[in-house]
Design a protein around this motif. Structure first.
Motif, PDB file in Angstrom:
ATOM      1  N   LYS A  73       0.840  -1.210   0.000  1.00  0.00           N
ATOM      2  CA  LYS A  73       0.000   0.000   0.000  1.00  0.00           C
ATOM      3  C   LYS A  73       0.877   1.263   0.000  1.00  0.00           C
ATOM      4  CE  LYS A  73      -4.118  -1.954   2.189  1.00  0.00           C
ATOM      5  NZ  LYS A  73      -4.976  -1.980   3.407  1.00  0.00           N
ATOM      6  N   LYS A  74       2.002   1.184   0.721  1.00  0.00           N
ATOM      7  CA  LYS A  74       2.950   2.297   0.712  1.00  0.00           C
ATOM      8  C   LYS A  74       3.481   2.516  -0.704  1.00  0.00           C
ATOM      9  CE  LYS A  74       7.291   3.838   2.817  1.00  0.00           C
ATOM     10  NZ  LYS A  74       8.399   3.468   3.744  1.00  0.00           N
ATOM     11  N   GLY A  75       3.722   1.407  -1.432  1.00  0.00           N
ATOM     12  CA  GLY A  75       4.171   1.511  -2.811  1.00  0.00           C
ATOM     13  C   GLY A  75       3.156   2.223  -3.683  1.00  0.00           C
ATOM     14  N   ILE A  76       1.851   1.961  -3.450  1.00  0.00           N
ATOM     15  CA  ILE A  76       0.793   2.633  -4.222  1.00  0.00           C
ATOM     16  C   ILE A  76       0.850   4.144  -3.996  1.00  0.00           C
ATOM     17  CG2 ILE A  76      -1.708   2.964  -4.378  1.00  0.00           C
ATOM     18  CD1 ILE A  76      -2.045  -0.014  -3.963  1.00  0.00           C
ATOM     19  N   GLU A  77       0.955   4.577  -2.735  1.00  0.00           N
ATOM     20  CA  GLU A  77       0.985   6.005  -2.410  1.00  0.00           C
ATOM     21  C   GLU A  77       2.193   6.699  -3.054  1.00  0.00           C
ATOM     22  OE1 GLU A  77      -1.058   5.425   2.017  1.00  0.00           O
ATOM     23  OE2 GLU A  77       0.965   6.267   1.822  1.00  0.00           O
ATOM     24  N   LEU A  78       3.382   6.088  -2.912  1.00  0.00           N
ATOM     25  CA  LEU A  78       4.586   6.698  -3.489  1.00  0.00           C
ATOM     26  C   LEU A  78       4.489   6.786  -5.011  1.00  0.00           C
ATOM     27  CD1 LEU A  78       7.347   4.918  -1.344  1.00  0.00           C
ATOM     28  CD2 LEU A  78       6.743   7.334  -1.265  1.00  0.00           C
ATOM     29  N   ALA A  79       4.005   5.695  -5.639  1.00  0.00           N
ATOM     30  CA  ALA A  79       3.934   5.668  -7.107  1.00  0.00           C
ATOM     31  C   ALA A  79       2.955   6.711  -7.637  1.00  0.00           C
ATOM     32  CB  ALA A  79       3.522   4.264  -7.567  1.00  0.00           C
ATOM     33  N   LYS A  80       1.848   6.919  -6.934  1.00  0.00           N
ATOM     34  CA  LYS A  80       0.870   7.937  -7.361  1.00  0.00           C
ATOM     35  C   LYS A  80       1.479   9.337  -7.270  1.00  0.00           C
ATOM     36  CE  LYS A  80      -3.510   5.587  -6.382  1.00  0.00           C
ATOM     37  NZ  LYS A  80      -4.722   5.573  -5.513  1.00  0.00           N
ATOM     38  N   ASN A  81       2.247   9.600  -6.198  1.00  0.00           N
ATOM     39  CA  ASN A  81       2.832  10.930  -5.993  1.00  0.00           C
ATOM     40  C   ASN A  81       3.821  11.312  -7.098  1.00  0.00           C
ATOM     41  OD1 ASN A  81       1.384  11.311  -3.646  1.00  0.00           O
ATOM     42  ND2 ASN A  81       3.008  10.532  -2.304  1.00  0.00           N
ATOM     43  N   ILE A  82       4.536  10.313  -7.633  1.00  0.00           N
ATOM     44  CA  ILE A  82       5.556  10.626  -8.657  1.00  0.00           C
ATOM     45  C   ILE A  82       5.110  10.184 -10.051  1.00  0.00           C
ATOM     46  CG2 ILE A  82       7.419  10.508  -6.975  1.00  0.00           C
ATOM     47  CD1 ILE A  82       8.094   7.718  -8.029  1.00  0.00           C
ATOM     48  N   ASN A  83       3.855   9.731 -10.157  1.00  0.00           N
ATOM     49  CA  ASN A  83       3.299   9.299 -11.456  1.00  0.00           C
ATOM     50  C   ASN A  83       4.113   8.166 -12.083  1.00  0.00           C
ATOM     51  OD1 ASN A  83       1.343   9.395 -13.453  1.00  0.00           O
ATOM     52  ND2 ASN A  83       2.487  10.862 -14.711  1.00  0.00           N
ATOM     53  N   TYR A  84       4.495   7.173 -11.272  1.00  0.00           N
ATOM     54  CA  TYR A  84       5.273   6.008 -11.708  1.00  0.00           C
ATOM     55  C   TYR A  84       4.294   4.858 -11.984  1.00  0.00           C
ATOM     56  CZ  TYR A  84       8.825   2.285 -11.375  1.00  0.00           C
ATOM     57  OH  TYR A  84       9.647   1.206 -11.601  1.00  0.00           O
ATOM     58  N   THR A  85       3.805   4.796 -13.224  1.00  0.00           N
ATOM     59  CA  THR A  85       2.690   3.889 -13.551  1.00  0.00           C
ATOM     60  C   THR A  85       3.066   2.408 -13.410  1.00  0.00           C
ATOM     61  OG1 THR A  85       3.259   4.064 -15.888  1.00  0.00           O
ATOM     62  CG2 THR A  85       1.516   5.514 -15.063  1.00  0.00           C
ATOM     63  N   HIS A  86       4.259   2.031 -13.869  1.00  0.00           N
ATOM     64  CA  HIS A  86       4.632   0.611 -13.788  1.00  0.00           C
ATOM     65  C   HIS A  86       4.725   0.150 -12.326  1.00  0.00           C
ATOM     66  CE1 HIS A  86       6.320  -3.224 -15.089  1.00  0.00           C
ATOM     67  NE2 HIS A  86       7.187  -3.092 -14.083  1.00  0.00           N
ATOM     68  N   GLY A  87       5.405   0.956 -11.500  1.00  0.00           N
ATOM     69  CA  GLY A  87       5.499   0.613 -10.081  1.00  0.00           C
ATOM     70  C   GLY A  87       4.131   0.566  -9.425  1.00  0.00           C
ATOM     71  N   LEU A  88       3.220   1.462  -9.862  1.00  0.00           N
ATOM     72  CA  LEU A  88       1.860   1.472  -9.334  1.00  0.00           C
ATOM     73  C   LEU A  88       1.132   0.160  -9.664  1.00  0.00           C
ATOM     74  CD1 LEU A  88      -0.433   3.046  -7.930  1.00  0.00           C
ATOM     75  CD2 LEU A  88      -1.037   3.983 -10.183  1.00  0.00           C
ATOM     76  N   GLY A  89       1.325  -0.311 -10.907  1.00  0.00           N
ATOM     77  CA  GLY A  89       0.694  -1.577 -11.300  1.00  0.00           C
ATOM     78  C   GLY A  89       1.186  -2.747 -10.470  1.00  0.00           C
ATOM     79  N   VAL A  90       2.507  -2.797 -10.229  1.00  0.00           N
ATOM     80  CA  VAL A  90       3.079  -3.878  -9.410  1.00  0.00           C
ATOM     81  C   VAL A  90       2.528  -3.821  -7.994  1.00  0.00           C
ATOM     82  CG1 VAL A  90       5.205  -4.811  -8.438  1.00  0.00           C
ATOM     83  CG2 VAL A  90       5.170  -4.016 -10.812  1.00  0.00           C
TER      84      VAL A  90
END
Length: 700
Positions: A73-90
């Motif tokens: 869930k922490k990964g989701i928050e960080l990925a959204k903040n920096i617009n990192y779509t691939h990391g968000l998907g993982v």
């Protein structure tokens, strides 16, 4: 992201999250987690922080599901903040897996949808493949087997293109378990065997144990206990090599179900106790519900009906808490059986009603699921259409503004329009290609449905054959009542009336002869009636098989004792060469009927002064018992019809003894119920040898 994910039903296992480190022990995984946390503290690159959070989440999969959820869930928050779509998907995919493992299937499906949208936009085949596998598991757990099959077929297309043997084995396994849910035995076995072919090459004990478990459960469900025995033997060999608690818990449940099915009750209690401990320690709620259900089945088999009901209620309560209801029809039906055995027929009836309501509810949920999916897809298409129209309008407005403000940019606008035109043509080309792929898929689906239809036709033909056999059984039954049972009574009543009315007209010798005829007719009638009643009870399912250890020789001597006198009258010599130390595992009462019938037949068809030999030999863990006589023997035509009730093979004995052919039908049925086989060898004028086999009991 490329980790093991296996779909299973009813006592089978999915390597969800826990499969991430199935070949490593927990201590090693903890060391890895600590190392990753240290890196996380000093890392300043935001993109790498997202990747680190995801790696910590996946490593935590075997140690702590809660911790895995925190980092994904922490990964989701960080990925959204920096617009990192691939990391968000993982991150979405790892949250989905963890939620599926703790039974939060709706939340899991939402995160899988988010991950799939991202990976489709990136054309990331590997991750799309894993997402489809995960979604197939989640929808199957809610009972939507057809949707699960669709996701698996999508995954299969990708795996075949990538030549990914690991994924192919998992998908074959998943498809097989879906066929189990559709009650289609042969395709399920076929796909499990394809799975094993691949897994044996990689020699992964966890994957192999799961597949053996799936095959074993399927065979137990179809009462193929002998075939299932080999699968469960493999599981017990592989268990010590498996470090995955999630998988181990499911395998324990599977083993408990098998040994309960073969009426060995101590081992199931040990396995269920271990599974219960693992589930409570790791918060595996949906597996724990299955543990309670299996305890209920075990105590029902042991005839501990009150205890059985208590565990069924615990399973229902836990399943309702976590929102899983696919097993309710089966649980309520078995509760009804327990209540009926206790004589509480009102509660049994109410439980059966709940079973029907639960079954109807599941069917309604399936329909609702299809409707929801249809509406969701429709809404998504409308939204995409609106976005496309809005984009076109914005582009047109922008082009008009540029044209008015700067005529010099006409050339640039022309190029833009040309690019747009090329994009549209390309889009239509890709859409056409996609449609062609769908047509190929539909063609493949139609062919599979054709195969299913042919299998259903074979089942109908088998049902017709069974019906013909049942009709022959009915005709045989009425024939015996109308003729064989009536004829002796004619003799009894006739001679009795003659003696009553004209007693003084006969001398003592004639009267004794008439009394003897009446006695013989009465004995014959009683024997026939006894066989008819036994046959009737057998056909109605009222005969219980209670297997115990018996001395074969004592059982034979006890069974033939009532017929030895008949052999002595015909001056037939009986030899019993069965050893004293041979023990068998069988039901005493049914086997007495088998042995007495075979011995009686030998006496009946032996000539005066003949010989009957009783012997046995050992063969691959079985005892083969032979009743040999030196009588009139049988032709091949008679032997072919011996064990078929629709064939008429009645013959008089050498002393004009009467028979119906029913005794050998009973023998075959009771031998089969005791896990044995029966067969015959004979030659006209030489004699007959009737064999049957039974499991040998040994103390080793």
């Amino acid at each position: 992201m490329r980790k093991v994910l296996a779909l299973t039903f009813a006592f089978t296992c999915i390597n969800l999250l826990a499969g991430y480190a199935s070949t490593q022990n927990i201590k090693q995984e903890q060391i890895k987690v600590d190392s990753l946390k240290e890196l996380n503290k000093v890392e300043t690159d935001q993109f790498k922080l997202v990747d680190l959070s995801n790696e910590i989440a996946v490593t935590y999969g075997i140690i702590s599901i809660d911790s895995s959820l925190v980092y994904s869930k922490k990964g989701i928050e960080l990925a959204k903040n920096i617009n990192y779509t691939h990391g968000l998907g993982v991150s979405h995919s790892y949250v989905a897996r963890a939620n599926a493992q703790i039974g939060e299937m709706k939340v899991a499906l939402e995160h899988y949808d988010n991950a799939l949208e991202i990976f489709l936009s990136e054309a990331d085949s590997l991750n799309i493949l894993d997402i489809y596998r995960g979604m197939s598991y989640v929808v199957s757990y809610s009972g939507n087997q057809l949707a699960s099959l669709d996701y698996n077929r999508k995954a299969l297309d990708i795996a075949e293109k990538l030549n990914d043997s690991l994924s192919l084995s998992i998908i074959y396994n998943n498809i097989a378990t879906i066929y189990i849910g559709l009650d289609n035995y042969q395709p399920a076995i076929h796909y499990f065997e394809k799975t094993l072919e691949i897994e044996k090459k990689s020699q992964n004990p966890q994957d192999m144990a799961i597949t053996y478990s799936n095959m074993g459960i399927l065979k137990v469900k179809h009462k193929k206990f002998k075939e299932a025995s080999a699968d469960y033997h493999k599981i017990t060999e592989l268990l010590p090599k498996i470090k995955n608690n999630y998988t181990v818990a499911y395998l324990y449940i599977s083993l408990a179900a098998y040994y309960t099915g073969i009426n060995e009750f101590e081992l199931p209690k040990q396995y269920l106790s271990k599974a219960n401990e693992i589930c409570i320690k790791n918060n595996y709620q949906h597996i724990l519900a299955r543990v309670y259900r299996q305890y209920g089945e075990l105590f029902l088999k042991e005839k501990k009906y009150k205890k059985s009901i208590q565990y069924y209620d615990k399973g229902i309560e836990l399943s309702e808490t976590i929102g899983i209801s696919e097993e309710f029809p089966r649980i309520y039906k078995m509760k009804a059986e327990a209540y009926a055995q206790l004589g509480e027929y009102s509660k049994a009836y109410k439980s059966l009603q709940k079973s029907n309501v639960a079954l109807n509810s599941l069917e309604s949920k399936k329909v609702a699921t299809f409707l929801d999916e249809f509406e969701a897809q429709k809404a998504k298409e409308e939204l995409n259409q609106q976005k496309l129209e809005l984009a076109l309008k914005e582009q047109q407005a922008e082009n008009a503004t540029i044209k008015i403000n700067n005529r010099y940019h006409i050339a640039i606008i022309t190029i833009v329009l040309l690019i747009l035109l090329i994009s549209i043509v390309t889009r239509f080309y890709l859409k056409s290609r996609q449609n062609n792929q769908k047509l190929r898929y539909q063609h493949k689906l139609i062919n599979e449905q054709k195969v299913l239809l042919e299998e259903n036709i074979q089942k109908l033909e088998l049902s017709e054959s069974t019906l013909q056999k049942l009709n022959a059984t009915k005709d045989k039954f009425f024939s015996i009542i109308a003729h064989d049972l009536k004829s002796p009574f004619s003799a009894i009543l006739g001679f009795n009336e003659e003696l009553a009315l004209n007693y003084s007209d006969y001398d003592d010798k004639e009267r004794k002869m008439m009394i003897r005829v009446v006695g013989e007719a009465a004995k014959s009638t009683f024997s026939l009636l006894e066989n008819l009643l036994t046959w009737s009870r057998s056909q109605s399912g009222f005969i219980e098989i209670n297997k115990e250890v018996h001395s074969l020789k004592k059982l034979v001597e006890e069974s033939i004792s009532a017929y030895v006198g008949a052999a002595e009258i015909k001056n037939i010599h009986v030899n019993n060469s069965i050893a004293d130390d041979i023990n068998i595992l069988a039901d005493k009462e049914t086997m007495k009927i088998v042995i007495s019938n075979l011995f009686n037949n030998a006496v009946k068809f032996s000539n005066a002064g003949g010989e009957i030999n009783l012997a046995c030999k050992l063969n691959n863990g079985n005892v083969e018992v032979c009743t040999q006589d030196t009588g009139i023997g049988m032709s091949k035509q008679i032997m072919d019809g011996l064990f078929q009730i629709e064939k008429n093979v009645q013959r008089e004995g050498t002393a004009e003894e009467q028979g119906t052919g029913l005794g050998l039908i009973l023998c075959q049925e009771f031998v089969n119920k005791n896990n044995g086989e029966i067969w015959v060898k004979s030659e006209v004028g030489v004699g007959s040898e009737l064999y049957f086999s039974l499991p040998l009991y040994t103390t080793n």
